[in-house]
Design an enzyme around this catalytic site. Structure first.
Site, PDB file in Angstrom:
ATOM      1  N   ASP A 232      61.830 -10.499  -9.200  1.00 33.97           N
ATOM      2  CA  ASP A 232      63.200  -9.745  -8.728  1.00 33.97           C
ATOM      3  C   ASP A 232      64.241 -10.723  -8.891  1.00 33.97           C
ATOM      4  OD1 ASP A 232      64.936  -7.863  -7.165  1.00 33.97           O
ATOM      5  OD2 ASP A 232      63.166  -6.703  -6.826  1.00 33.97           O
ATOM      6  N   HIS A 262      69.054  -7.509  -3.972  1.00 43.47           N
ATOM      7  CA  HIS A 262      67.937  -6.633  -4.308  1.00 43.47           C
ATOM      8  C   HIS A 262      66.401  -7.376  -4.016  1.00 43.47           C
ATOM      9  CE1 HIS A 262      65.264  -4.507  -7.103  1.00 43.47           C
ATOM     10  NE2 HIS A 262      66.135  -3.301  -7.001  1.00 43.47           N
ATOM     11  N   ASN A 357      65.493   5.362 -12.366  1.00 45.64           N
ATOM     12  CA  ASN A 357      66.247   6.183 -11.620  1.00 45.64           C
ATOM     13  C   ASN A 357      67.206   7.254 -12.667  1.00 45.64           C
ATOM     14  OD1 ASN A 357      65.482   5.063  -9.180  1.00 45.64           O
ATOM     15  ND2 ASN A 357      66.944   3.607  -9.382  1.00 45.64           N
ATOM     16  N   SER A 425      63.558   1.272  -6.645  1.00 44.46           N
ATOM     17  CA  SER A 425      63.219   0.161  -6.095  1.00 44.46           C
ATOM     18  C   SER A 425      62.882   0.034  -4.708  1.00 44.46           C
ATOM     19  CB  SER A 425      64.611  -0.573  -6.221  1.00 44.46           C
ATOM     20  OG  SER A 425      64.913  -1.286  -7.462  1.00 44.46           O
TER      21      SER A 425
END
Length: 487
Positions: A232, A262, A357, A425
């Site tokens: 990440d 994130h 998404n 996520s």
């Protein structure tokens, strides 16, 4: 816990001059290609010498190619004169020992990396790539492509933190199961944790999804001793919620901090004291992106580093298993993603990924498309009403759903910061945490990702996710196996 120091010098990819490249004369060999994969060169015109643009490429060597880099490059026509071999320490673990060392061979702007999957990057013209494609030393050659974080842009909401004293204390109610196993009920949990530990849809009773008034049930030893690699943007390892269990292990950028937030948020859903599914795991940060985006070659190098450490750890006392959590993706599916994740699976690492998404077929996105070929678990997102989140990808390549709307977790703004985010996520790390929990409960699955995937899907709640007039593929809701609903 003292913050760990990582030593790394970023190598700069420079333009490679076409004069040192000779087209290979060897015949092409069979290689893996995803049905939707594009060949590395398609757009340049052979009739127009000016229509031959430069691109960055990532080349992955075949497993049979074990020769030194100098021999390989000499054979390909690259001059190795003036090349540099550099070794970088990528992090420091317990006892001051390096967690990963990467040796890079810089040859006229070519950058090499990887121990388990040897690869190099190069900037060259499309015609040069065309001549290179099919070289028997290469298993894959593709244009590098930036990846995306799998959260909904603009959904971030920074929230007031819990009082510091409460964040530092494990003030949960200790209970016993009927089989005398100790378990805990948490009364100040976010809604997503309650949904993972109950059988029925949540009755909010006027509460907001971001309220920390829900109940979560979990085993006392949840995730104890399991290593989770968060591929990440990095992790805020100083956050009090991690209790010193989070460390940065690898960065492709010469910096450790999570400048996006994130990675810290995802890590919190996996392992934070109040916001995490598996509250005892060891979290290892693999930084593959920053505020400028996610680098495709960094993903290969970062997962390669996780494989190296996993192979060292699995022979040591106390090893309970390894999980990779990757809430990153792109379209179309990328060969490099497939090949490095296949290596991880072969090494016995369990993998959870985000379905992305775009509210469309997840089979068009990397790495989730590969859930039909290798036993990674591709996770879609649901909301508090058990509906598929309107942004979540769907279809046969989605294995399971988990909460992904208004998810409260740790953030990068300070050592107590929290925020609410939306996205697959946020769903992916929930399943990562459940895998870590099951590794403690089922040691026989420790190095068997295929059996673990079957087990996770088998214990999921059936027929939960609403169709919403769109074929979701899976109707499974992730669940940690507690019967009934919290008191």
């Amino acid at each position: 816990m003292k913050t760990l120091t990582l030593l790394y010098t970023t190598l700069i990819i420079t333009t490679f001059q076409s004069t040192v490249l000779t087209a290979p004369t060897s015949t092409k060999h069979k290689r893996w290609r995803h049905p939707g994969a594009r060949r590395p060169v398609l757009s340049h015109s052979k009739n127009n010498p000016n229509d031959d643009p430069f691109h960055d490429y990532i080349a992955i060597l075949s497993d049979e190619e074990t020769r030194p880099w100098s021999e390989i490059f000499d054979e390909m026509g690259f001059s190795t004169e003036g090349s540099k071999k550099l070794t970088h320490s990528m992090g420091v673990g317990l006892g001051g020992k390096p967690t990963y060392n990467m040796t890079s061979y810089n040859v006229n702007g070519i950058k090499t990396f990887g121990k388990n999957l040897r690869a190099f990057t190069i900037n060259m013209r499309e015609s040069e790539a065309e001549g290179m494609d099919g070289n028997p030393s290469l298993a894959s050659l593709e244009k590098t492509q930036m990846r995306e974080w799998a959260f909904v842009r603009g959904s971030e909401k920074v929230l007031p933190s819990l009082p510091l004293a409460e964040q530092r204390a494990r003030s949960f109610e200790l209970r016993k199961r009927q089989d005398d196993m100790m378990w805990i009920q948490q009364g100040n949990a976010p809604w997503n944790l309650q949904r993972l530990s109950c059988e029925h849809k949540i009755d909010a009773k006027g509460r907001q999804p971001t309220d920390l008034t829900y109940h979560y049930r979990f085993d006392e030893a949840t995730g104890n001793g399991v290593d989770v690699y968060v591929v990440d943007s990095g992790i805020n390892v100083d956050h009090v919620e991690f209790q010193g269990r989070a460390r940065m292990m690898f960065s492709y950028f010469g910096k450790l901090n999570d400048d996006v937030g994130h990675g810290t948020h995802c890590a919190g859903t996996i392992a934070a004291l109040h916001y995490g599914v598996a509250k005892n795991v060891n979290i290892w940060g693999i930084k593959v992106g920053d505020s400028s985006g996610v680098n495709g070659e960094a993903i290969v190098a970062g997962i390669d580093a996780a494989i190296t450490r996993h192979n060292q750890r699995k022979t040591q006392p106390g090893f309970m298993g390894s999980v990779i959590s990757m809430s990153i993706g792109t379209a179309p599916p990328q060969q490099s993603d497939f090949m490095i994740l296949q290596k991880a699976i072969q090494a016995g690492i369990h993998v959870s990924v985000a379905a992305m998404n775009s509210a469309t077929d997840a089979c068009n996105f990397s790495p989730g498309a590969f859930s039909q070929q290798i036993p990674i678990i591709n996770v879609g997102a649901s909301d508090i009403d058990d509906s598929r989140a309107p942004f979540s990808n769907f279809g046969k390549c989605v294995d399971i759903y988990a909460p992904g709307v208004s998810i409260v977790s740790t953030f990068n703004n300070n050592s107590t910061g929290i925020a609410s985010l939306d996205g697959t996520s946020m769903a992916c790390p929930a399943v990562t945490g459940i895998i870590a929990d099951e590794l403690v409960r089922n040691p026989k699955l420790r190095l068997d990702p295929a059996a673990m995937k079957k087990h996770i899907l088998g214990k999921a709640l059936k027929g939960v996710i609403k169709q919403d007039n769109v074929l979701t593929g899976s109707e499974l809701m992730a669940n940690n196996g507690f019967p009934g609903d919290p008191a």
